[in-house]
Design a protein around this motif. Structure first.
Motif, PDB file in Angstrom:
ATOM      1  N   GLN A 156       0.846  -1.187   0.000  1.00  0.00           N
ATOM      2  CA  GLN A 156       0.000   0.000   0.000  1.00  0.00           C
ATOM      3  C   GLN A 156       0.880   1.234   0.000  1.00  0.00           C
ATOM      4  O   GLN A 156       1.624   1.467   0.960  1.00  0.00           O
ATOM      5  CB  GLN A 156      -0.937   0.007   1.205  1.00  0.00           C
ATOM      6  N   ALA A 157       0.802   1.980  -1.071  1.00  0.00           N
ATOM      7  CA  ALA A 157       1.531   3.235  -1.181  1.00  0.00           C
ATOM      8  C   ALA A 157       0.678   4.358  -0.607  1.00  0.00           C
ATOM      9  O   ALA A 157      -0.547   4.241  -0.538  1.00  0.00           O
ATOM     10  CB  ALA A 157       1.865   3.508  -2.641  1.00  0.00           C
ATOM     11  N   GLN A 163      -4.825   2.433  -2.712  1.00  0.00           N
ATOM     12  CA  GLN A 163      -5.409   1.239  -2.123  1.00  0.00           C
ATOM     13  C   GLN A 163      -4.368   0.131  -2.025  1.00  0.00           C
ATOM     14  O   GLN A 163      -3.392   0.100  -2.781  1.00  0.00           O
ATOM     15  CB  GLN A 163      -6.596   0.763  -2.971  1.00  0.00           C
ATOM     16  N   ARG A 164      -4.608  -0.772  -1.080  1.00  0.00           N
ATOM     17  CA  ARG A 164      -3.734  -1.933  -0.951  1.00  0.00           C
ATOM     18  C   ARG A 164      -3.909  -2.815  -2.188  1.00  0.00           C
ATOM     19  O   ARG A 164      -5.029  -3.044  -2.656  1.00  0.00           O
ATOM     20  CB  ARG A 164      -4.084  -2.712   0.314  1.00  0.00           C
ATOM     21  N   GLU A 194       8.632   3.942  -7.584  1.00  0.00           N
ATOM     22  CA  GLU A 194       7.200   3.639  -7.488  1.00  0.00           C
ATOM     23  C   GLU A 194       6.902   2.354  -6.725  1.00  0.00           C
ATOM     24  O   GLU A 194       5.732   2.035  -6.468  1.00  0.00           O
ATOM     25  CB  GLU A 194       6.548   3.591  -8.872  1.00  0.00           C
ATOM     26  N   ASP A 195       7.929   1.589  -6.365  1.00  0.00           N
ATOM     27  CA  ASP A 195       7.744   0.418  -5.509  1.00  0.00           C
ATOM     28  C   ASP A 195       7.674   0.798  -4.031  1.00  0.00           C
ATOM     29  O   ASP A 195       7.414  -0.056  -3.173  1.00  0.00           O
ATOM     30  CB  ASP A 195       8.888  -0.583  -5.711  1.00  0.00           C
ATOM     31  N   THR A 196       7.917   2.069  -3.736  1.00  0.00           N
ATOM     32  CA  THR A 196       7.849   2.538  -2.358  1.00  0.00           C
ATOM     33  C   THR A 196       6.450   2.330  -1.799  1.00  0.00           C
ATOM     34  O   THR A 196       5.455   2.774  -2.381  1.00  0.00           O
ATOM     35  CB  THR A 196       8.226   4.022  -2.266  1.00  0.00           C
ATOM     36  N   ALA A 197       6.377   1.634  -0.669  1.00  0.00           N
ATOM     37  CA  ALA A 197       5.087   1.309  -0.069  1.00  0.00           C
ATOM     38  C   ALA A 197       5.336   0.568   1.241  1.00  0.00           C
ATOM     39  O   ALA A 197       6.468   0.170   1.538  1.00  0.00           O
ATOM     40  CB  ALA A 197       4.260   0.434  -1.000  1.00  0.00           C
ATOM     41  N   VAL A 198       4.257   0.375   1.986  1.00  0.00           N
ATOM     42  CA  VAL A 198       4.287  -0.572   3.097  1.00  0.00           C
ATOM     43  C   VAL A 198       3.867  -1.931   2.535  1.00  0.00           C
ATOM     44  O   VAL A 198       2.832  -2.033   1.876  1.00  0.00           O
ATOM     45  CB  VAL A 198       3.345  -0.153   4.235  1.00  0.00           C
ATOM     46  N   TYR A 199       4.682  -2.932   2.792  1.00  0.00           N
ATOM     47  CA  TYR A 199       4.426  -4.280   2.274  1.00  0.00           C
ATOM     48  C   TYR A 199       3.873  -5.146   3.410  1.00  0.00           C
ATOM     49  O   TYR A 199       4.450  -5.212   4.493  1.00  0.00           O
ATOM     50  CB  TYR A 199       5.710  -4.875   1.716  1.00  0.00           C
ATOM     51  N   GLN A 222       8.061  -1.243   5.897  1.00  0.00           N
ATOM     52  CA  GLN A 222       8.220  -0.134   4.956  1.00  0.00           C
ATOM     53  C   GLN A 222       9.355  -0.417   3.984  1.00  0.00           C
ATOM     54  O   GLN A 222      10.468  -0.803   4.400  1.00  0.00           O
ATOM     55  CB  GLN A 222       8.508   1.164   5.718  1.00  0.00           C
ATOM     56  N   VAL A 223       9.079  -0.216   2.722  1.00  0.00           N
ATOM     57  CA  VAL A 223      10.106  -0.263   1.676  1.00  0.00           C
ATOM     58  C   VAL A 223      10.134   1.106   1.009  1.00  0.00           C
ATOM     59  O   VAL A 223       9.105   1.589   0.516  1.00  0.00           O
ATOM     60  CB  VAL A 223       9.793  -1.361   0.635  1.00  0.00           C
TER      61      VAL A 223
END
Length: 121
Positions: free
Chosen positions: A39-40, A44-45, A88-93, A116-117
């Protein structure tokens, strides 16, 4: 009670790699599908990848070839190898697992706390 504990997130430069892990513990009879979602901010997730107990995999189309999901059933752990990372891969995984309870026999849907990534350009 079931716990999913994720690890491996962090800050990486674009083009780099990270490997996420998610270990399940607690009252577990069996684990069927294990998945990674992300989820960035402001979005939305979304499903990243999923893997069945037999090893069949499913990926978000846009991530095929860069991300690889795998699992170790003996360790009750799922992994996500992320290569050629982009900002753009930055998000919580988040890790997700469908787990059958040993007492009731019922199946439940469990989530990890998220890791977090962050990919810098």
């Amino acid at each position: 009670q079931v716990q999913l504990v994720e690890s491996g997130g962090g800050l990486v430069q674009a083009g780099g790699s990270l490997r996420l892990s998610c270990a399940a513990s607690g009252s577990i009879f069996s684990i069927s599908t294990m998945s990674w979602y992300r989820q960035a901010p402001g979005k939305q997730r979304e499903l990243v990848a999923a893997i069945t107990s037999g090893g069949s995999t499913n990926y978000q189309d846009s991530l095929k070839g860069r991300f690889i999901i795998s699992r170790d059933n003996a360790k009750r752990t799922v992994y996500l190898q992320m290569n050629s990372l982009k900002p753009e891969d930055t998000a919580v995984y988040y890790c997700n697992s469908v787990i059958r309870n040993p007492i009731t026999g019922g199946r439940g849907d469990y989530w990890g706390q998220g890791t977090q990534v962050t990919v810098s350009s």
